[in-house]
Design a protein around this motif. Structure first.
Motif, PDB file in Angstrom:
ATOM      1  N   VAL A   6      29.668 -23.777  14.442  1.00  0.00           N
ATOM      2  CA  VAL A   6      29.619 -23.813  12.980  1.00  0.00           C
ATOM      3  C   VAL A   6      30.775 -23.059  12.332  1.00  0.00           C
ATOM      4  O   VAL A   6      30.740 -22.805  11.134  1.00  0.00           O
ATOM      5  CB  VAL A   6      28.265 -23.270  12.457  1.00  0.00           C
ATOM      6  CG1 VAL A   6      27.135 -24.169  12.874  1.00  0.00           C
ATOM      7  CG2 VAL A   6      28.023 -21.845  12.916  1.00  0.00           C
TER       8      VAL A   6
ATOM      9  N   MET B 288      32.263 -23.451   3.763  1.00  0.00           N
ATOM     10  CA  MET B 288      31.245 -23.038   2.805  1.00  0.00           C
ATOM     11  C   MET B 288      31.605 -21.715   2.135  1.00  0.00           C
ATOM     12  O   MET B 288      31.532 -21.593   0.908  1.00  0.00           O
ATOM     13  CB  MET B 288      29.896 -22.918   3.512  1.00  0.00           C
ATOM     14  CG  MET B 288      28.730 -22.781   2.582  1.00  0.00           C
ATOM     15  SD  MET B 288      28.293 -24.288   1.694  1.00  0.00           S
ATOM     16  CE  MET B 288      27.569 -25.253   2.979  1.00  0.00           C
TER      17      MET B 288
ATOM     18  N   TRP C 136      32.257 -25.108   9.461  1.00  0.00           N
ATOM     19  CA  TRP C 136      31.389 -25.167   8.288  1.00  0.00           C
ATOM     20  C   TRP C 136      31.271 -23.803   7.624  1.00  0.00           C
ATOM     21  O   TRP C 136      31.145 -23.728   6.397  1.00  0.00           O
ATOM     22  CB  TRP C 136      30.020 -25.716   8.676  1.00  0.00           C
ATOM     23  CG  TRP C 136      30.145 -27.121   9.178  1.00  0.00           C
ATOM     24  CD1 TRP C 136      30.081 -27.536  10.467  1.00  0.00           C
ATOM     25  CD2 TRP C 136      30.422 -28.281   8.396  1.00  0.00           C
ATOM     26  NE1 TRP C 136      30.278 -28.889  10.538  1.00  0.00           N
ATOM     27  CE2 TRP C 136      30.490 -29.375   9.269  1.00  0.00           C
ATOM     28  CE3 TRP C 136      30.607 -28.509   7.031  1.00  0.00           C
ATOM     29  CZ2 TRP C 136      30.735 -30.670   8.841  1.00  0.00           C
ATOM     30  CZ3 TRP C 136      30.851 -29.799   6.604  1.00  0.00           C
ATOM     31  CH2 TRP C 136      30.921 -30.858   7.510  1.00  0.00           C
ATOM     32  N   SER C 137      31.310 -22.736   8.412  1.00  0.00           N
ATOM     33  CA  SER C 137      31.266 -21.395   7.828  1.00  0.00           C
ATOM     34  C   SER C 137      32.459 -21.172   6.920  1.00  0.00           C
ATOM     35  O   SER C 137      32.320 -20.709   5.789  1.00  0.00           O
ATOM     36  CB  SER C 137      31.258 -20.318   8.927  1.00  0.00           C
ATOM     37  OG  SER C 137      30.132 -20.427   9.729  1.00  0.00           O
TER      38      SER C 137
ATOM     39  N   THR D 286      22.669 -21.121   2.069  1.00  0.00           N
ATOM     40  CA  THR D 286      24.044 -21.370   2.507  1.00  0.00           C
ATOM     41  C   THR D 286      24.153 -21.325   4.025  1.00  0.00           C
ATOM     42  O   THR D 286      24.723 -22.227   4.649  1.00  0.00           O
ATOM     43  CB  THR D 286      25.004 -20.350   1.867  1.00  0.00           C
ATOM     44  OG1 THR D 286      24.967 -20.520   0.454  1.00  0.00           O
ATOM     45  CG2 THR D 286      26.424 -20.531   2.380  1.00  0.00           C
TER      46      THR D 286
ATOM     47  N   ILE E  29      24.975 -24.278   6.669  1.00  0.00           N
ATOM     48  CA  ILE E  29      26.043 -24.133   7.661  1.00  0.00           C
ATOM     49  C   ILE E  29      25.510 -24.500   9.037  1.00  0.00           C
ATOM     50  O   ILE E  29      26.118 -25.278   9.776  1.00  0.00           O
ATOM     51  CB  ILE E  29      26.603 -22.693   7.646  1.00  0.00           C
ATOM     52  CG1 ILE E  29      27.441 -22.447   6.386  1.00  0.00           C
ATOM     53  CG2 ILE E  29      27.435 -22.415   8.899  1.00  0.00           C
ATOM     54  CD1 ILE E  29      27.813 -20.984   6.168  1.00  0.00           C
TER      55      ILE E  29
END
Length: 194
Positions: free
Chosen positions: A40, A47, A43-44, A28, A32
């Motif tokens: 990020v 996700m 995206w963190s 994961t 990310i």
């Protein structure tokens, strides 16, 4: 006679997702890190909150707020805090390696390529486009992170966010001076909200 739920009854508990394995944490955080250009954070959140559902939006905001006060990069701190919370010390190490390992290898390779062909105009235009996309991602993530603040019945949390933006972004107060005023204010707001 069946019992009816009163208005004061708490809502039914939703089952929490299973605790991720160490490999899940590594994959994961590697995904990310490989998805983010210019940071990020977007995206963190996507996700951990939206896709894996390992955290709620409020939990993410709280953990990220903590990580902003720790020394070092915010999302690196987030990987360690989250990994530790989920799987202990091993989880913290695995999440950290997943987050920084793949980009380290890629950036090292890109550095060699850029040293050789960095003056090419097409490459410079591509980097400019990537920078614009990164700015858009950051703005979108800021909007998503602000949504839980709008649930504040008293309207104090959005007021603190606007005060923070105004003091640092508009009035150009020094960061530490703004924090000296706004941190106690935010703590007081959190105290009142609970």
């Amino acid at each position: 006679m069946p019992e009816t739920l009163s208005a004061a009854s708490p809502p039914p508990l939703t089952p929490s997702p299973p605790t991720p394995a160490l490999l899940d944490l590594f994959v994961t955080f590697a995904l990310i890190s490989l998805s983010g250009f210019g940071g990020v954070l977007a995206w963190s959140r996507r996700m951990l909150v939206e896709e894996r559902k390992w955290m709620t939006a409020e939990e993410f905001n709280d953990a990220y707020a903590l990580c902003q006060f720790l020394p070092g990069p915010n999302v690196v701190n987030l990987s360690v805090v989250f990994g530790r919370r989920i799987r202990g010390l091993a989880g913290a190490v695995v999440a950290l390696v997943g987050l920084i390992g793949p980009p380290f290898v890629i950036v090292t390779l890109i550095g060699f390529i850029y040293a050789r062909w960095g003056e090419v105009a097409a490459l410079q235009r591509m980097l400019l486009g990537i920078a614009a996309a990164a700015a858009g991602l950051m703005l979108g993530t800021c909007a998503k992170m602000a949504l839980p603040l709008l649930k504040d019945r008293l309207g104090l949390a959005p007021l603190a966010a606007v005060a923070t933006f105004a003091s640092i972004g508009v009035l150009r107060w020094p960061l530490y001076g703004a924090l000296a005023v706004l941190v106690p204010l935010s703590i007081a707001i959190a105290w009142v909200r609970r």
